[in-house]
Every structure is written in structure tokens, then in C-alpha cells.
Design an enzyme around this catalytic site. Structure first.
Site, PDB file in Angstrom:
ATOM      1  CD  GLU A 273      -1.166   5.638  -1.899  1.00  0.00           C
ATOM      2  OE1 GLU A 273      -0.557   4.953  -1.059  1.00  0.00           O
ATOM      3  OE2 GLU A 273      -0.637   6.137  -2.897  1.00  0.00           O
TER       4      GLU A 273
HETATM    5  C1  GLA Z   1       2.752   4.201  -1.397  1.00  0.00           C
HETATM    6  C2  GLA Z   1       2.422   4.117  -2.876  1.00  0.00           C
HETATM    7  C3  GLA Z   1       1.400   3.061  -3.159  1.00  0.00           C
HETATM    8  C4  GLA Z   1       1.677   1.797  -2.392  1.00  0.00           C
HETATM    9  C5  GLA Z   1       1.793   2.091  -0.936  1.00  0.00           C
HETATM   10  C6  GLA Z   1       2.046   0.842  -0.150  1.00  0.00           C
HETATM   11  O1  GLA Z   1       1.851   4.860  -0.655  1.00  0.00           O
HETATM   12  O2  GLA Z   1       1.967   5.332  -3.411  1.00  0.00           O
HETATM   13  O3  GLA Z   1       1.416   2.791  -4.523  1.00  0.00           O
HETATM   14  O4  GLA Z   1       2.853   1.201  -2.868  1.00  0.00           O
HETATM   15  O5  GLA Z   1       2.883   2.964  -0.769  1.00  0.00           O
HETATM   16  O6  GLA Z   1       1.281  -0.230  -0.546  1.00  0.00           O
END
Ligand code: GLA
Length: 338
Positions: free
Chosen positions: A244
Site C-alpha cells: 500500500e
Molecule cells: C489500510 C487498509 C487498506 C485501506 C487503507 C486506507 O491500510 O489495509 O485497505 O483501507 O488502510 O485507505
């Protein structure tokens, strides 16, 4: 994307010798960011569309349309799909943990629901989704505790994580199964994640990788902290995905945790600092290509990023490689030219 941007190098092609380059997408960005996605990315993750509350909003109702659209898009363009996510304390309907009378459901009932959910979702996409974030964010951030006190823990008990992985493996024997978390480089928390995954491996639980979320900032975590976490996790012999990635331009100035309210002007100076940060991050990630299999950004371009509302609501941020008009930023060039 205007024609001016058509002749820039493809990020995912540039990184083919290293790792996949992914992006989190949503129903809207599949259209609005289509050109960038097709040109620069070879993996996608659903930002929300595969989370329990979206794909399975009620006990007897699944909503597959948006997830199907994403999977079809990926298939059409030969992209890998990361499934996200099965067991999480957020974005899961409260009803999953309640019986018909609105009381806390028994462990047996919740476990059956989990099995049914996982079999349905993983079964539907078994040809298209190569890996799943089976459990998301299960250890505590700070303090002396270990596992987060979630509804999953409360109803299923300490071994709910092992159970979730076994259930997922049964539903999709070929899928790679991941544990995913944030603050994953912080010394205390990374030790907890290490201990959790080491314990699962010792028990013979089918877990194949660790997802390092990578919601980072301009100046935090320090590069050597990231390096230590990567090496520590890699020592378990599992695969690593950065799942992410985004780099907030709001640094951890004076220990604010990136929470200062002031909106910065995104000027040349800031663009340059972000580019330097991305340059050093990617140079570290490339050096660890033997263990890092994929690097996914949490978004595609700066016009659609959750960072505009986190950790400060309504504060514009510029955390990605493509700008609000979908053009390449200095940060793009800093990871492509090496
Ligand atoms: C976390 C979750 C993601 C997303 C982010 C914020 O990291 O794993 O799915 O919700 O927060 O967007």
C-alpha cells in the site's frame, strides 16, 4: 492522459527485472486512470471492493459487480490481482458477529460464516487472483499486548489467524497467502509481526508472505529502519510484498506523526524532496529484489488519494508518482532513471 505523456517509459516495464508494480484501484479509477494503469502497472488491488462489507454486505447477499469489473479489467490487460482482504477489524459488517437475536454469536457460527465467505469469494476468483491478504492488521501498535482485541479475537480466540489461513488454503490451494500490516517497520511492532508469522510457520500454517503496507512519509521511517524490517521478515523465508505504498509529503516534523494541520504548497522544493525520498526507497527495494516480489501503490495519481483525508481530513497531499493531471512527477523520474 494527454499526448505529451504518451512517450514516457513504462514503470512496470522498467521494473520487470525486479518486481511487479501494482496500484490500488476503485470502480471510478478503473476508468479515470485507465491509461496510466494499462501503461505503467502490472498488478492491481481493490481499494475497497473486495472487503467484506462491500462484497458480502449481508449474510445472504453478495455484491460481486465491482470486484468482477476489476478482475475482468486485469484479465483483459494481463495484470496480476492481489486479493484484499478477508479477515480485518474494519469494514466488516457487525452482523458477522451477531446471532439472530442480536447477541454475540458463538465461535462455531462465526467460524462457519468465515468458511462460507472465504469459500465463496476465493472460489469465484480462483483463476484470477494469485494472492490474498488473508489477515490484515492483527497485532497491536504499542504497549505490552500482542494481538489486537478485535471481534475476531473475541469470538474465535487466539488461534483465529491460523484458522483463517487454513480456511483460505483449503478454498484456494494455489493462492499465495499473506499477513498484511502497517507501521510494519517500527521496531516494536515489526517484532510482533515477526513473532506472529514465525509462530504460524512453526505450526505448519499455510502462510507464504508478509505484506508491508508502506504508508510512509517524507522523513519517516528512516531508510535503515525499513531495511532492517525487510531483512528481518525475509529471514523467515517468506515472500515480501509492499502492498500500500504512498509517501505523504507531510513529514513527521517535530514528532507530529505527520498530523500538522498546515497545508503545504506543492512547490518545486517539495517535489524535489519527494523525488529524493522515492529515489532512495526504490534503490533499497531494488537491492532486495530477491525477496520483494511486488510493490503496490495505494492509488494511481494524486487526484485520487486517501491521504487527502488521512491523518488530517481535507488536507491535500501529493503522495504518488503521477500528479493530479496524470503527468509524471519528479518522483516518477527518480524511480525510473537509475
Ligand atoms: C489500510 C487498509 C487498506 C485501506 C487503507 C486506507 O491500510 O489495509 O485497505 O483501507 O488502510 O485507505
Amino acid at each position: 492522459m494527454t499526448d505529451t505523456y504518451r512517450n514516457i517509459p513504462s514503470l512496470s516495464e522498467r521494473y520487470r527485472p525486479y518486481f511487479r508494480i501494482g496500484a490500488a484501484v476503485n470502480a471510478k479509477s478503473l476508468n479515470t486512470h485507465r491509461d496510466l494503469l494499462v501503461t505503467h502497472f502490472n498488478s492491481v488491488t481493490a481499494e475497497n471492493e473486495m472487503k467484506w462489507e462491500e462484497i458480502h454486505p449481508e449474510q445472504d447477499r453478495y455484491e460481486f459487480a465491482k470486484a468482477d469489473a476489476l478482475v475482468n479489467f486485469a484479465r483483459e490487460h494481463g495484470m496480476f490481482v492481489r486479493g484484499h482482504t478477508l479477515v480485518w477489524h474494519n469494514q466488516t459488517p457487525a452482523a458477522v458477529f451477531l446471532d439472530d437475536l442480536g447477541q454475540t454469536a458463538t465461535a462455531a457460527v462465526v467460524e462457519r460464516r468465515l468458511e462460507e465467505h472465504v469459500a465463496t469469494v476465493l472460489g469465484r476468483y480462483h483463476n484470477d487472483i494469485g494472492c490474498w491478504d488473508v489477515v490484515n492488521e492483527a497485532v497491536v501498535d504499542a504497549g505490552t499486548g500482542f494481538l489486537r482485541d478485535s471481534r475476531w479475537l473475541q469470538t474465535l480466540g487466539d488461534d483465529y489467524i491460523a484458522k483463517a489461513f487454513r480456511i483460505a488454503h483449503q478454498a484456494a490451494p494455489d493462492a499465495l497467502l499473506f499477513y498484511n500490516d502497517y507501521n510494519e517497520t517500527k521496531p516494536d511492532k515489526s517484532e510482533r509481526i515477526y513473532k506472529l508469522v514465525a509462530g504460524l510457520l512453526d505450526e505448519g500454517v499455510p502462510i507464504h508472505g508478509i505484506g508491508m503496507q508502506g504508508h510512509w512519509m517524507l522523513d519517516d521511517p528512516a531508510l535503515d529502519e525499513i531495511e532492517r524490517a525487510i531483512d528481518r521478515y525475509a529471514s523467515l523465508g517468506v515472500r515480501l510484498h509492499i502492498t500500500e505504498l504512498d509517501v505523504s509529503v507531510y513529514g513527521n516534523v517535530h514528532g507530529t506523526g505527520g498530523q500538522s494541520q498546515e497545508v503545504l504548497p506543492y512547490d518545486d522544493e517539495l517535489a524535489k524532496r519527494l523525488a529524493e525520498r522515492y529515489r532512495s526507497l526504490f534503490s533499497l527495494l531494488r537491492a532486495r529484489k530477491d525477496v520483494i516480489e511486488s510493490v503496490t501503490f495505494w492509488g494511481v495519481a494524486d487526484d485520487d488519494t486517501w491521504r487527502d483525508n488521512f491523518p488530517v481530513r481535507g488536507r491535500k497531499d501529493w503522495p504518488l508518482l503521477f500528479d493530479v493531471n496524470h503527468g509524471p512527477k519528479q518522483a516518477f523520474w527518480s524511480v525510473v532513471e537509475f
